[in-house]
Structure formats: C-alpha cells, structure tokens
Design an enzyme around this catalytic site. Structure first.
Site, PDB file in Angstrom:
ATOM      1  N   HIS A  50       0.823  -1.211   0.000  1.00 34.71           N
ATOM      2  CA  HIS A  50       0.000   0.000   0.000  1.00 34.71           C
ATOM      3  C   HIS A  50       0.860   1.265   0.000  1.00 34.71           C
ATOM      4  O   HIS A  50       0.413   2.325  -0.455  1.00 34.71           O
ATOM      5  CB  HIS A  50      -0.929   0.008   1.214  1.00 34.71           C
ATOM      6  CG  HIS A  50      -2.166   0.824   1.021  1.00 34.71           C
ATOM      7  ND1 HIS A  50      -3.155   0.488   0.104  1.00 34.71           N
ATOM      8  CD2 HIS A  50      -2.582   1.979   1.597  1.00 34.71           C
ATOM      9  CE1 HIS A  50      -4.123   1.388   0.146  1.00 34.71           C
ATOM     10  NE2 HIS A  50      -3.796   2.306   1.040  1.00 34.71           N
ATOM     11  N   ARG A  53       1.177   2.702  -3.390  1.00 32.88           N
ATOM     12  CA  ARG A  53       0.034   3.549  -3.776  1.00 32.88           C
ATOM     13  C   ARG A  53       0.181   4.945  -3.172  1.00 32.88           C
ATOM     14  O   ARG A  53      -0.063   5.956  -3.852  1.00 32.88           O
ATOM     15  CB  ARG A  53      -1.253   2.879  -3.298  1.00 32.88           C
ATOM     16  CG  ARG A  53      -2.527   3.686  -3.485  1.00 32.88           C
ATOM     17  CD  ARG A  53      -3.712   2.806  -3.091  1.00 32.88           C
ATOM     18  NE  ARG A  53      -4.883   3.559  -2.674  1.00 32.88           N
ATOM     19  CZ  ARG A  53      -5.826   4.009  -3.501  1.00 32.88           C
ATOM     20  NH1 ARG A  53      -5.709   3.792  -4.800  1.00 32.88           N
ATOM     21  NH2 ARG A  53      -6.877   4.659  -3.033  1.00 32.88           N
TER      22      ARG A  53
END
Length: 321
Positions: A263, A266
């Site tokens: 993550h 991202r």
C-alpha cells in the site's frame, strides 16, 4: 441457497435462533441489494460475531432480539473497553462499530429491534494518520529488485509487474489482483472497480504495460480470458499475502522501513504526482477516493518533504539562524 460471505451456521453463532436468522438476512441484504464486496461482507460478519460472543459472556446467556433492544450505554462502553484491552486498533474499532450500527439500522427498518443507543454510538476519534510514501528512488529500486527474490523467471516477471501496477497506476493490492486476463494487453487507459464497486479509469504508462506483457510472455500457465491476470505458482489466483511477504523480504534486503508495504507504493504514486504538480481533484479521481478530505492527507506529506528539503539546503537553516 449459497450462504452470504461472512455468514456462519446458526448453530455455531453465539446467538438465539431469532437473532441468528436476522444476522443471516442482513448479510444477504448487504450481498444482494447493497452489492457489497466479499471482503466487506466477511469483515461485517466477523465484527458482528465478535459482538455476539461478547454479549453471550456479558449477559450470561445467548443474546436474542429482545436482549438487543434492552442494551444501554454501559453495555456498549463495556464492549469497546473489551476490544481495546484485546489490542484492537482505532481503525478496526471504528469499522467494528460501523458494522454494529449498520446491523441495528437494518433491524430498526425491519421493525425487529429499536435501540437508540446503538444507533448513536460512535467510536473514539481515530488518530490522524499521514501516509508514509517511499522516495522515488526507493520505489523504483523496490520494483527492480522484486524479481531477484524469485527462483523462476516468470514469477520474477509477475512480481515486478504487480508492484509496477501499484506504483505506476496507484492501485490497491486487491484492485491489481482482481484484474482479469482479458484486461491485457493494457491500453492507454485501464478501468478499475474499486471500493464499493465504484469504477474509475486510470492512465497506463508504457512501462506498466511492458511489465505486464513480459510477465504474460513468460507465464507457463494457460490463462483464460475470464480468469485472473495474476496467478500463483500452481496456477490459482495470486494471494495478496504472497505480495506482502515479498515486500517484507525486500525491506530487509534493501534496508527499507517497516511501513514499506504494497500500500505504500500507492501512497508513493499519489505523493509523487502531487510533488510533480498534480492537482488534488485529479489525484482523488485516480485513487478512487470518495472524499477529497482523504486525498488532502498527501498535501501534508508533500509539505513535510518541502520543509525537509528547505532545512537541508537553505544556508540559514543549516546554520540554525
């Protein structure tokens, strides 16, 4: 009838038959009418089972619908205290109470239970979290080195392709792994189905498309058009845990911080776009955020980066003047 995700056999639920049946109806409602994702339904079911298990112990008997109607503020505070002592984080606690409110709202609409306290209960305010992205160099190095962990060339190409998608398109890991084989070869734009089944379109850089093509050329398994684009070693859908473990191994090899997760790539996508002059509205659309407030967290990251650069480079800052 196939039971909804997150459902448990009534005999296994710590609840009386009328409450167990209501829970099953609620999960079916979320699945069929609200079109919730399997992951979301499973999380809601888990939250509710934990609450019912607490009530069974707290009340000294299996809870039923009548017992839910009698719950007061002290009961809900006791449940929150139990979750905190059990090590539950603020985000999980907030989601858990959101699940409970959703269930009680459903019961209220159906005329089964009315409990004003349950509908008004709120989780403690979550601490304001700021995303922690990687630097551009670290993000690119992570992608380049991902293949070095694999023993087979096609798996190395797959791992590089997945991480390139996360960083190059700003995808969540679940979004990347939900792509179908029919999506490739990737064109200039890619349609993504994100949280809440909301669709968005993201641009695809040539480097991203090239990584996907390299993986497909080397993949020894036949991939049906309606099957997953990314598969595991034995041909089944690639598990998110495999990607997470690879990042854990890379953290040690590259000296990355503990929060260098899939993550984080991202987060890096969003922060680096903002640093290059991207506007918040565009980044919000690319990330699939429902609220601009969520996207605005990245301005804090970029401000911190600018301040750090200033302190490192400005002559007066270096002298402490």
């Amino acid at each position: 009838m196939t039971p909804p995700a997150g459902a448990a056999a009534p005999a296994l639920l710590p609840a009386a038959p009328d409450l167990a049946a209501a829970m099953g109806d609620w999960l079916r409602y979320l699945t069929t009418e609200r079109r919730g994702s399997a992951h979301t339904i499973e999380a809601y079911g888990r939250d509710l089972r934990q609450f019912l298990a607490f009530l069974a112990e707290h009340l000294g008997a299996l809870p039923d619908l009548a017992a839910l109607a009698q719950l007061g503020p002290r009961d809900f505070r006791a449940y929150q205290a139990r979750r905190r002592t059990g090590g539950q984080g603020a985000s999980s606690a907030a989601r858990g109470l959101s699940s409970l409110r959703g269930f009680f709202r459903y019961l209220d609409r159906k005329g089964l239970v009315h409990n004003a306290t349950a509908l008004a209960t709120r989780a403690p305010k979550r601490p304001h979290g700021v995303p922690r992205p990687l630097t551009q160099a670290a993000a690119l190095n992570t992608i380049e080195e991902a293949g070095a962990l694999a023993d087979e060339a096609w798996i190395a190409a797959r791992d590089e392709a997945v991480l390139t998608l996360l960083y190059g398109c700003g995808l969540r890991i679940a979004e990347a792994l939900s792509l179908r084989r029919a999506a490739a070869p990737l064109r200039d734009m890619l349609r993504i189905v994100g949280k809440g089944n909301k669709e968005r379109v993201v641009p695809v850089l040539p480097q991203v498309a090239a990584r996907i093509e390299a993986y497909l050329r080397l993949c020894p398994h036949a991939l049906p058009k309606d099957g997953p684009l990314f598969i595991g070693e034995k041909g089944g859908p690639l598990s998110p845990r495999v990607v997470q473990r690879n990042l854990e191994r890379l953290r040690g090899a590259l000296g990355l911080p503990d929060d260098a997760t899939p993550h984080a790539l991202r987060h890096s996508f969003a922060t680096h776009l903002l640093g290059a002059g991207g506007d918040l509205r565009t980044i919000q659309e690319l990330l699939g955020h429902a609220s601009l407030t969520t996207t605005q967290r990245y301005t804090e990251v970029d401000t911190a980066r600018l301040l750090a650069a200033y302190e490192d480079a400005h002559p007066r800052a270096r002298r402490g003047e």
